[in-house]
Design an enzyme around this catalytic site. Structure first.
Site, PDB file in Angstrom:
ATOM      1  N   LYS A  12       0.860  -1.185   0.000  1.00 50.99           N
ATOM      2  CA  LYS A  12       0.000   0.000   0.000  1.00 50.99           C
ATOM      3  C   LYS A  12       0.892   1.230   0.000  1.00 50.99           C
ATOM      4  CE  LYS A  12      -3.579   2.463   2.476  1.00 50.99           C
ATOM      5  NZ  LYS A  12      -4.640   2.379   3.468  1.00 50.99           N
TER       6      LYS A  12
ATOM      7  N   ARG B  14     -10.719   9.956   1.779  1.00 50.17           N
ATOM      8  CA  ARG B  14     -10.570  10.628   3.075  1.00 50.17           C
ATOM      9  C   ARG B  14     -11.678  11.660   3.267  1.00 50.17           C
ATOM     10  NH1 ARG B  14      -3.943  11.032   2.773  1.00 50.17           N
ATOM     11  NH2 ARG B  14      -3.605   8.761   2.834  1.00 50.17           N
TER      12      ARG B  14
ATOM     13  N   LYS C 236       1.474  10.081   5.501  1.00 53.97           N
ATOM     14  CA  LYS C 236       1.513   8.677   5.941  1.00 53.97           C
ATOM     15  C   LYS C 236       2.786   7.953   5.484  1.00 53.97           C
ATOM     16  CE  LYS C 236      -3.484   8.159   6.506  1.00 53.97           C
ATOM     17  NZ  LYS C 236      -4.640   7.232   6.385  1.00 53.97           N
TER      18      LYS C 236
ATOM     19  N   LYS D  33      -2.058  -1.429  -3.885  1.00 49.81           N
ATOM     20  CA  LYS D  33      -2.958  -0.287  -3.811  1.00 49.81           C
ATOM     21  C   LYS D  33      -2.172   0.999  -3.885  1.00 49.81           C
ATOM     22  CE  LYS D  33      -6.067   1.842  -0.584  1.00 49.81           C
ATOM     23  NZ  LYS D  33      -6.516   1.910   0.765  1.00 49.81           N
TER      24      LYS D  33
ATOM     25  N   SER E   1     -10.181   5.531  -4.693  1.00 52.60           N
ATOM     26  CA  SER E   1     -11.113   6.640  -4.882  1.00 52.60           C
ATOM     27  C   SER E   1     -10.621   7.658  -5.921  1.00 52.60           C
ATOM     28  CB  SER E   1     -11.359   7.324  -3.540  1.00 52.60           C
ATOM     29  OG  SER E   1     -10.137   7.744  -2.952  1.00 52.60           O
TER      30      SER E   1
ATOM     31  N   TYR F 166     -14.854   0.964  -7.182  1.00 52.54           N
ATOM     32  CA  TYR F 166     -16.130   1.677  -7.050  1.00 52.54           C
ATOM     33  C   TYR F 166     -16.939   1.563  -8.343  1.00 52.54           C
ATOM     34  CZ  TYR F 166     -13.571   3.447  -3.077  1.00 52.54           C
ATOM     35  OH  TYR F 166     -12.828   3.516  -1.916  1.00 52.54           O
TER      36      TYR F 166
HETATM   37  C1  PBG Z   1      -7.625   3.315   5.618  1.00 52.19           C
HETATM   38  C2  PBG Z   1      -7.850   3.207   4.154  1.00 52.19           C
HETATM   39  C3  PBG Z   1      -7.633   4.152   3.142  1.00 52.19           C
HETATM   40  C4  PBG Z   1      -8.121   3.589   1.959  1.00 52.19           C
HETATM   41  C5  PBG Z   1      -8.564   2.315   2.272  1.00 52.19           C
HETATM   42  N1  PBG Z   1      -8.370   2.096   3.622  1.00 52.19           N
HETATM   43  C6  PBG Z   1      -7.133   5.551   3.220  1.00 52.19           C
HETATM   44  C7  PBG Z   1      -5.746   5.821   3.637  1.00 52.19           C
HETATM   45  O1  PBG Z   1      -4.935   4.937   3.856  1.00 52.19           O
HETATM   46  O2  PBG Z   1      -5.449   7.005   3.785  1.00 52.19           O
HETATM   47  C8  PBG Z   1      -8.169   4.267   0.619  1.00 52.19           C
HETATM   48  C9  PBG Z   1      -9.227   3.771  -0.324  1.00 52.19           C
HETATM   49  C10 PBG Z   1      -9.517   4.674  -1.474  1.00 52.19           C
HETATM   50  O3  PBG Z   1      -8.880   5.728  -1.689  1.00 52.19           O
HETATM   51  O4  PBG Z   1     -10.419   4.316  -2.248  1.00 52.19           O
HETATM   52  N2  PBG Z   1      -6.348   3.119   6.063  1.00 52.19           N
END
Ligand code: PBG
Length: 326
Positions: A195, A205, A217, A248, A274, A313
């Site tokens: 990730k 978010r 992060k 991801k 997203s 989505y």
């Molecule tokens: C939570 C999480 C996130 C996403 C999935 N689980 C956000 C992040 O890590 O900031 C992102 C999913 C998306 O953008 O569709 N940790």
């Protein structure tokens, strides 16, 4: 004299379909769902046109509709109120919290679906970080303990797979042990293994009101410049007991998907996140891209790269475009 004529295989739709190497199917998809407190709610998400947050009642209706279209795999996220947030994410471990309540009700109503649940503290954290903050740093081991409790909470409520998305070290092994000790040997783990610290999570978010309050992060999510590190992270997760692994975002990381597919022997999932959704929606709204074609092209590319499972989505829309399911 031209002797090699690859165009013969592009002569008609029938021939193209006959020799196509990649086919999208209903079973490829996991549909993300957002649940909020209350009743009768279908809330728009401003940066994700046509996608919604639901209260449990309208969420159940939505799942029923999606099931009737042939979609049986879902990943659940909860948006909780600011009043319930703290530094240690206590609400995430509360058996009476919104998330486990929703899991229980969804599995009661639709036992045949597969329900994945997101494990991370960010929607519960006053700091909007995936872990517990001490002196401005995200502490690993204390967070892992909280994630174990959160995972147990979801398993007890009926989650089929917990999906840790936090990127703390050692969390997959710790969660596996915690689940096994309590007898949840059949609850699986889909690990967000590679990730990346990506800008493409921005709209999500907004959806969960979970943007980090300070910093970014990058001390836990992966550096976008690396791919060998993705293999390292993934092999660790597999060794620690992950049933499936994930890359991801998806579209900008197709090289990582194919690398992992070649190296590991568990299913590889990819999350079209997203921002990837919203980019296509925004360009299509302006008439700059054909939305349907962009959806199919991006999803096909993710599958062609090697994804066995795609979180997107666009799952419902893709089914409609391809006339899959019912
Ligand atoms: C939570 C999480 C996130 C996403 C999935 N689980 C956000 C992040 O890590 O900031 C992102 C999913 C998306 O953008 O569709 N940790």
């Amino acid at each position: 004299m031209i002797t090699q004529r690859p165009r013969r295989l592009r002569k008609s739709s029938a021939v193209l379909d006959l020799v196509a190497e990649t086919h999208l199917r209903a079973d490829d998809f996991i549909v993300p769902l957002f649940v909020v407190e209350g009743t009768g709610k279908t809330e728009p998400i401003s940066s994700m046109p046509d996608y919604h947050r639901h209260s449990l009642d309208t969420l159940l209706q939505r799942i029923e509709k999606l099931m009737n279209k042939g979609l049986f795999n879902y990943v659940l996220f909860a948006k909780i109120g600011d009043g319930q947030k703290d530094n240690t994410g206590e609400n995430a471990c509360d058996p009476d919290g919104l998330f486990p309540f929703a899991i229980r009700k969804i599995k009661e109503a639709f036992p045949e679906i597969t329900l994945f649940t997101d494990i991370a503290l960010d929607p519960y954290s006053t700091f909007g970080h995936d872990g517990i903050v001490r002196d401005g740093k995200i502490v690993n081991d204390e967070t892992v303990e909280a994630l174990c409790r959160m995972s147990l909470n979801h398993a007890q409520a009926g989650a089929d797979f917990v999906a840790p998305s936090d990127m703390m070290d050692g969390r997959v092994g710790a969660i596996r042990q915690a689940l096994d000790r309590q007898g949840f040997t059949d609850t699986g783990i889909l690990a967000y293994s590679a990730k990346y610290a990506s800008c493409f999570y921005g709209p999500f978010r907004d959806a969960l009101d979970s943007a980090p309050g300070f910093g970014d992060k990058r001390s836990y999510q992966m550096d976008i410049r690396n791919s060998r590190e993705a293999l390292r992270e993934t092999l660790l997760d597999v060794a620690e007991g992950a049933d499936m692994v994930m890359v991801k975002p998806a579209g900008s990381y197709l090289d990582v998907i194919s690398k992992l597919k070649a190296e590991v022997h568990v299913p590889v999932a990819a999350y079209q996140v997203s921002g990837e959704y919203s980019m296509i929606k925004a360009a299509a709204e302006r008439g700059w891209l054909n939305e349907d074609k962009a959806i199919i092209e991006t999803l096909t590319a993710i599958k062609r790269a090697g994804a066995d499972v795609i979180l997107t989505y666009f799952a419902e829309k893709a089914m409609e475009i391809l006339k899959l399911g019912n």
